[in-house]
Enzyme design. Structure first.
Site, PDB file in Angstrom:
ATOM      1  CB  ALA A   1       6.315 -17.791 -33.386  1.00  0.00           C
TER       2      ALA A   1
ATOM      3  CE1 TYR B   1       9.432 -10.200 -33.025  1.00  0.00           C
ATOM      4  CE2 TYR B   1       7.790  -8.934 -31.809  1.00  0.00           C
ATOM      5  CZ  TYR B   1       8.411 -10.137 -32.078  1.00  0.00           C
ATOM      6  OH  TYR B   1       8.012 -11.280 -31.423  1.00  0.00           O
TER       7      TYR B   1
END
Ligand code: UDP
Length: 328
Positions: free
Chosen positions: A115, A146
């Site tokens: 993902a 992130y």
């Protein structure tokens, strides 16, 4: 029966993926360390004999007994408020966790789907974003933990593909919404829905002219399912190209919820992308996929879900702490 490991199984997308693969008659191993996931999202699966849950952190060595055909790596914090609260875990799960799962895939001869995210494009200078765009990311900003973990994740996945001949798939997920989003993750949809249900004003950050394009979860899951079973190993965008400004979106939510809240404005968080819209030409051509659920229908289903939450749950919503966020 095909056997699949889904990491982040108790999370928003992970739990919907578990449901989908159970429906397709797979044997599903769900794995989660429950830092941001919630067992409530998968408790209905515990009684099934083709579902097993492992409470495990994938940044540690991962073991699954027996043969494995597929791995879906969906374990990661995925909201700006989480990156602030658990930055090191965010980096580790994207980097060390991915390395462990690639090693597991190699050992088992399994195909692995990773993902990734539209965040690899950062605050994009190309609009809409095509897969060829390299992005505009601030490595040391609050989202850097992130964004860079996900960029590293893509690199190591391609390295395993090219160097070890591993079967890999990479999905770049754009903003996705639907039932089981965490009410207190600070993302705009749970934030607005929680505010509407508590009778509070809706907080729009900046002047609300920034845009997002929201994809309903069922469409996202269908895209991921098709990608896993396809032959395509380069990254592919999955999202809904229907773009809207956050201010217009807040107005839509007020109409949908039938409340008379006002919009209040707060400072724009650091590095908040100004516009985001996926170019989904590749997904259409290669996977024969495009989103089917419009925002009105998807938002209604999502609001119906939030209405089922208890008063107690509704009170738990946190408001983002911008002071600390902007200090970073
Ligand atoms: N946003 C907002 N009010 C909120 C929460 C978010 O205006 O209470 C804005 C946020 O600044 C961003 C957009 O909504 O421009 C989407 O934010 P979200 O955190 O959902 O996702 P991301 O920024 O990662 O796309």
């Amino acid at each position: 029966m095909k056997r699949i490991l889904i990491t982040g199984a108790a999370g928003f997308l992970g739990s919907h993926l578990c449901d989908r693969f159970i429906k397709e008659r797979y044997y599903v191993f769900g794995m989660d360390n429950l830092i941001t996931g919630d067992l409530k999202n998968i408790e209905h699966l515990f009684k099934l004999d083709n579902f097993e849950f492992y409470h495990h952190d994938v940044t540690k060595f991962v073991h699954v007994p027996g043969q494995l055909d597929y791995i879906l790596h969906f374990a990661s914090p995925a909201s700006p408020i989480d990156y602030l609260k658990i930055p090191i875990q965010t980096l580790k799960v994207g980097a060390l966790g991915t390395h462990n799962l690639l090693g597991l895939a190699k050992g088992k001869g399994a195909r692995i789907l990773i993902a990734s995210t539209s965040e690899v494009y950062g605050d994009p200078l190309v609009h809409p974003q095509t897969e060829e765009y390299y992005g505009n990311v601030n490595t040391i900003g609050p989202r850097g933990v992130y964004d860079e973990a996900k960029r590293f994740q893509e690199s190591i996945t391609m390295a395993y593909h090219r160097f070890h001949g591993l079967e890999t798939r990479i999905v770049r997920i754009f903003n996705t919404y639907g039932p089981r989003m965490r009410l207190n993750d600070g993302r705009v949809i749970p934030a607005f829905m929680g505010q509407a249900l508590r009778g509070e004003d809706l907080t729009v950050f900046g002047d609300g002219s920034q845009t997002r394009s929201f994809c309903y979860v069922d469409d996202q899951i269908e895209g991921i399912y098709r990608l896993l079973l396809s032959d395509y190993s380069l990254p592919i965008n999955i999202g809904n190209p229907h773009e809207i400004t956050i201010k217009d979106f807040a107005e839509e939510i007020i109409k949908l919820t039938g409340t008379d809240q006002k919009i209040i404005y707060e400072p724009l968080p650091k590095d908040d992308p100004l516009q985001r819209q996926p170019d989904i030409t590749k997904a259409k051509e290669i996977l024969g996929w495009e989103p089917k659920v419009g925002r009105a229908e998807g938002m209604k289903k999502t609001f119906d879900y939030f209405k089922t939450l208890s008063k107690e749950d509704l009170q738990k919503t946190e408001h983002r702490d911008f002071t600390s966020r902007n200090k970073l």
